[in-house]
Scaffold this motif. Sequence first.
Motif, PDB file in Angstrom:
ATOM      1  N   LYS A  77      -2.693   5.547   1.089  1.00 57.51           N
ATOM      2  CA  LYS A  77      -3.491   4.320   0.899  1.00 57.51           C
ATOM      3  C   LYS A  77      -3.892   3.250   2.458  1.00 57.51           C
ATOM      4  O   LYS A  77      -4.487   2.773   2.863  1.00 57.51           O
ATOM      5  CB  LYS A  77      -3.284   3.254   0.180  1.00 57.51           C
ATOM      6  CG  LYS A  77      -4.148   3.618  -1.624  1.00 57.51           C
ATOM      7  CD  LYS A  77      -5.338   3.990  -1.286  1.00 57.51           C
ATOM      8  CE  LYS A  77      -5.918   4.277  -2.610  1.00 57.51           C
ATOM      9  NZ  LYS A  77      -7.271   5.100  -2.126  1.00 57.51           N
ATOM     10  N   ALA A 124      -6.730   3.454   4.636  1.00 49.74           N
ATOM     11  CA  ALA A 124      -7.357   2.008   4.985  1.00 49.74           C
ATOM     12  C   ALA A 124      -7.158   2.602   6.948  1.00 49.74           C
ATOM     13  O   ALA A 124      -8.459   1.723   7.668  1.00 49.74           O
ATOM     14  CB  ALA A 124      -6.263   1.116   5.154  1.00 49.74           C
ATOM     15  N   THR A 138     -11.282  -4.286   7.913  1.00 47.92           N
ATOM     16  CA  THR A 138     -10.204  -4.580   7.273  1.00 47.92           C
ATOM     17  C   THR A 138      -9.335  -6.035   7.904  1.00 47.92           C
ATOM     18  O   THR A 138      -9.366  -6.440   8.480  1.00 47.92           O
ATOM     19  CB  THR A 138      -9.768  -3.725   9.143  1.00 47.92           C
ATOM     20  OG1 THR A 138     -10.478  -1.953   9.071  1.00 47.92           O
ATOM     21  CG2 THR A 138      -8.109  -3.513   8.413  1.00 47.92           C
ATOM     22  N   ALA A 168     -15.540  -1.826  -3.713  1.00 53.25           N
ATOM     23  CA  ALA A 168     -15.082  -0.644  -2.638  1.00 53.25           C
ATOM     24  C   ALA A 168     -14.881   1.122  -3.641  1.00 53.25           C
ATOM     25  O   ALA A 168     -16.044   0.414  -5.067  1.00 53.25           O
ATOM     26  CB  ALA A 168     -13.569  -0.344  -3.477  1.00 53.25           C
ATOM     27  N   THR A 202      -4.565 -12.438   1.806  1.00 47.84           N
ATOM     28  CA  THR A 202      -5.261 -11.731   0.766  1.00 47.84           C
ATOM     29  C   THR A 202      -6.520 -12.717   0.778  1.00 47.84           C
ATOM     30  O   THR A 202      -6.258 -13.572   0.805  1.00 47.84           O
ATOM     31  CB  THR A 202      -4.733 -11.829  -0.429  1.00 47.84           C
ATOM     32  OG1 THR A 202      -4.584 -13.149  -1.058  1.00 47.84           O
ATOM     33  CG2 THR A 202      -3.094 -11.649  -0.121  1.00 47.84           C
ATOM     34  N   LEU A 231       0.742  -1.632   0.166  1.00 47.02           N
ATOM     35  CA  LEU A 231      -0.045   0.278   0.143  1.00 47.02           C
ATOM     36  C   LEU A 231       1.043   1.459   0.162  1.00 47.02           C
ATOM     37  O   LEU A 231       1.992   1.391   0.983  1.00 47.02           O
ATOM     38  CB  LEU A 231      -0.660  -0.421   1.083  1.00 47.02           C
ATOM     39  CG  LEU A 231      -1.866  -1.050   1.531  1.00 47.02           C
ATOM     40  CD1 LEU A 231      -2.815  -0.680   2.560  1.00 47.02           C
ATOM     41  CD2 LEU A 231      -2.312  -0.842   0.524  1.00 47.02           C
ATOM     42  N   ALA A 243      -7.951  -8.353  -2.730  1.00 48.56           N
ATOM     43  CA  ALA A 243      -7.782  -7.787  -2.088  1.00 48.56           C
ATOM     44  C   ALA A 243      -6.558  -7.957  -0.730  1.00 48.56           C
ATOM     45  O   ALA A 243      -6.714  -9.542  -0.854  1.00 48.56           O
ATOM     46  CB  ALA A 243      -9.006  -6.631  -0.841  1.00 48.56           C
ATOM     47  N   ASP A 265       0.680 -10.315   4.062  1.00 48.98           N
ATOM     48  CA  ASP A 265       0.046 -10.074   2.891  1.00 48.98           C
ATOM     49  C   ASP A 265       0.418 -12.237   2.891  1.00 48.98           C
ATOM     50  O   ASP A 265      -1.020 -12.700   2.154  1.00 48.98           O
ATOM     51  CB  ASP A 265       0.699  -9.505   1.890  1.00 48.98           C
ATOM     52  CG  ASP A 265       1.485  -9.343   1.500  1.00 48.98           C
ATOM     53  OD1 ASP A 265       2.219  -9.176   1.943  1.00 48.98           O
ATOM     54  OD2 ASP A 265       2.194  -9.447   0.145  1.00 48.98           O
ATOM     55  N   GLN A 323      -5.761  -3.519   3.575  1.00 44.24           N
ATOM     56  CA  GLN A 323      -6.878  -3.563   3.236  1.00 44.24           C
ATOM     57  C   GLN A 323      -8.365  -2.970   3.962  1.00 44.24           C
ATOM     58  O   GLN A 323      -8.731  -3.508   4.465  1.00 44.24           O
ATOM     59  CB  GLN A 323      -6.614  -3.419   1.747  1.00 44.24           C
ATOM     60  CG  GLN A 323      -6.648  -2.615   0.746  1.00 44.24           C
ATOM     61  CD  GLN A 323      -6.310  -3.184  -0.145  1.00 44.24           C
ATOM     62  OE1 GLN A 323      -6.700  -3.949  -0.731  1.00 44.24           O
ATOM     63  NE2 GLN A 323      -5.840  -2.753  -1.481  1.00 44.24           N
ATOM     64  N   SER A 324      -9.552  -1.617   3.916  1.00 41.44           N
ATOM     65  CA  SER A 324     -10.102  -1.561   4.522  1.00 41.44           C
ATOM     66  C   SER A 324     -11.296  -1.879   3.489  1.00 41.44           C
ATOM     67  O   SER A 324     -11.521  -1.067   2.382  1.00 41.44           O
ATOM     68  CB  SER A 324     -10.567  -0.098   4.890  1.00 41.44           C
ATOM     69  OG  SER A 324      -9.653  -0.599   6.621  1.00 41.44           O
ATOM     70  N   ILE A 325     -12.033  -2.985   3.240  1.00 46.52           N
ATOM     71  CA  ILE A 325     -13.127  -3.124   2.771  1.00 46.52           C
ATOM     72  C   ILE A 325     -14.121  -3.732   2.395  1.00 46.52           C
ATOM     73  O   ILE A 325     -14.969  -4.011   4.017  1.00 46.52           O
ATOM     74  CB  ILE A 325     -12.317  -4.450   1.566  1.00 46.52           C
ATOM     75  CG1 ILE A 325     -12.045  -6.194   2.625  1.00 46.52           C
ATOM     76  CG2 ILE A 325     -10.834  -4.128   0.694  1.00 46.52           C
ATOM     77  CD1 ILE A 325     -12.063  -6.571   1.930  1.00 46.52           C
TER      78      ILE A 325
END
Lengths: 302, 426
Positions: A10, A14, B257, B285, B262, A6, B293, B229, B297-299
């Motif tokens: 980003k 997040a 989050t 998103a 992944t 990231l 993702a 990840d 990441q916040s998804i």
Amino acid sequence: MSEHKLTQLKALEAESIHIIREVVAEFRNPVMLYSVGKDSSVLLHLARKAFYPAKIPFPLLHVDTGYKFKEMYEFRDSFCKEIGADLIVRRNEEAIARGMNPKDFGVARCCGALKTQGLLDALEEGGYDAAFGGARRDEERSRAKERVFSMRDEFGQWDPKNQRPELWSIYNGRIHEGESVRVFPISNWTEMDVWLYIREEKIPIVPLYFAKERPMVERKNMLIPYYEDMKDQLLEGEEPKMVMSRFRTLGCSPCTGAVRSDAVNMDEIVIEAAAARRSERETRIIDHGSNSMEDKKKEGYF
Amino acid sequence: MSELNVKMTKEIELLRLVTVGSVDDGKSTLIGRLLVDTKGAFEDQLLAVRKQKGSEHIASAAEIDLAMLTDGLSAEREQGITIDVAYRYFATPKRKFIMADCPGHEQYTRNMVTGASTASAAIILIDARSGVMPQTKRHTHILGLLGIPHLIVAVNKMDLVGFDQAVYEKIRSDMQAYCEKQGVKDLICIPMSALEGDMVAVRGEHLGWYEGKTLLETLETLPTLDNIDSKPFRFPVQLVNRPQTPDLPDYRGFMGTIASGTVKVGDKVVVASTGLASKVSEIVAFDGNLQEAFAPQSITLTLEDEIDISRGDMLVHPSDKPSDTKQLVANVCWIGSEPLSCRKKYLIKHTTSTVKAMVESIDFRRDIHTLDKESADELAMNEIGQITFKLLKPLFYDAYAENRTTGSFIVIDTFTNNTVGAGMIV
């Protein structure tokens, strides 16, 4: 750079979205303080991203002093309408009716009445248990010590010596009846991050942030924007003149200075911010008095 | 737009750091040096904390009373002590840094744990004249316990030992021996003089025998997230998004989050607690849906089937599930003013789930000076020990050493609502 990395913006995004969602999950009645400035614009954008495709599940609260720039009111109303946000505007009508102003009553008293008291009254009236704000730790040294979830007692006051430790990304949202929290999702952002993010995400902001020839009065090394109705407020020897200028931060018109600048677009603003040698709060008269930011925050100032 | 600024948005990464050490080790000077050399503080902020008023620009870090800049609370400035963690921000053209600056004395262990909890790297300061002190060992132990992946030992004040390589080598071998026992994965030692500037942002002229990177080069090149990840997929659900609007009447999105790993569209996922399974239908998103993702990441995820999922549940891949237990064993740093008590009920907040807990046993307490295990019937503020909790319902977790997000928790006092403990699952 591998595909699973990231960028710092980003990563900050997040973290902020995580915080905003945690508040909605753990509080009964949150509200987002919206001051129409650049930090508020970023905060609002993050909230829209957090809940997409749903709408933002809380209202926006603008504590208005009546002294904001007219461009700010125009922007506020058109933008909130465009995104379908639920906007609440509150003013300390009692103080406004008594003619509260910074020139006759002093900056500290005016801020205390119109901003701090206005905010505390509006929060109490709405019965909000959590209020999001766009404050950042890099703005001012007492803010550097504030938590992301900042506890307030029944009187809306902050006790800096008795703050809850915050570990990892686990936030403790448990409060007693009558207490509330102020939540600062962009605590870890710097002024530069805010500008870079606005640029990258193409977030709409008040046009006053972009340089233009504007009528200004020079007072104590500060550029004060001049409006027609300010004629009798001019001090001896002062004369309005056109200056190519813009605002790094936006507050109330009598107390916010502009800076000389030729930055007319986001790229130029970013370059200017990168070269800046002085902090943005320098153009805010409120920060210069004997009454420090910490004292104001203890009383309930945002 | 200059090339520099394009890089700032497109490539720059974030590194979270913690600095520990006392003012006597020259920490203020070091931080001042970093801030001045990277422009992490503005001129008006620096001018306001000069030791002597006068000139209108800052020539060196030595001119700044840095404590005045970082001790943001009036009580701290009155008493001349640092009470709380201070966060500082600075950036180079390569990277942005968030630095938690922690007070060094043992009564502030809780602040150090707080500041270190999010850090990927730590800077420990050592005064070259004093060598490895008991305090250095205590800090190293705590940083090891908190799983800080990279430990940088700043051997400072080299100017006061004549920039002697032998002094540095002795400290380096002492630290290496100690760190091997503490489970520190990556140890980097750098000789420097924060006062003169050698090996902080520039190499300087006095340490020609040192062939490694400067402190700033080191910070610019360390891994930022240490491959979270590539660990098993962990997705603690924060909220369920149900817009219930005319165009999205039946939409159910699971917001959260990604703690590690992944996830891709089409992946089979299961709810850790119930074993209910489905497939990922969309990764939603605001700027357009994603195919893949990754952490952190916040998804928002939507699934192919309507299965029961709510806040506190964890979505994982069926092939790599977390452990579960109702008897939680963890290293705990106590941060509450009232000691941990075996008779009280607490709440444990772990990712997005909160469960009731009782202390089953205090397995041992760690003597903060000798680091020996000792038996105890309470754990007071700033003490660290291994605790076994009995939980009302099972918790789905990974060991802290494997996963700092799904392996950590906070302990909440049910009466005061305060955060009183920081737990790292064994």
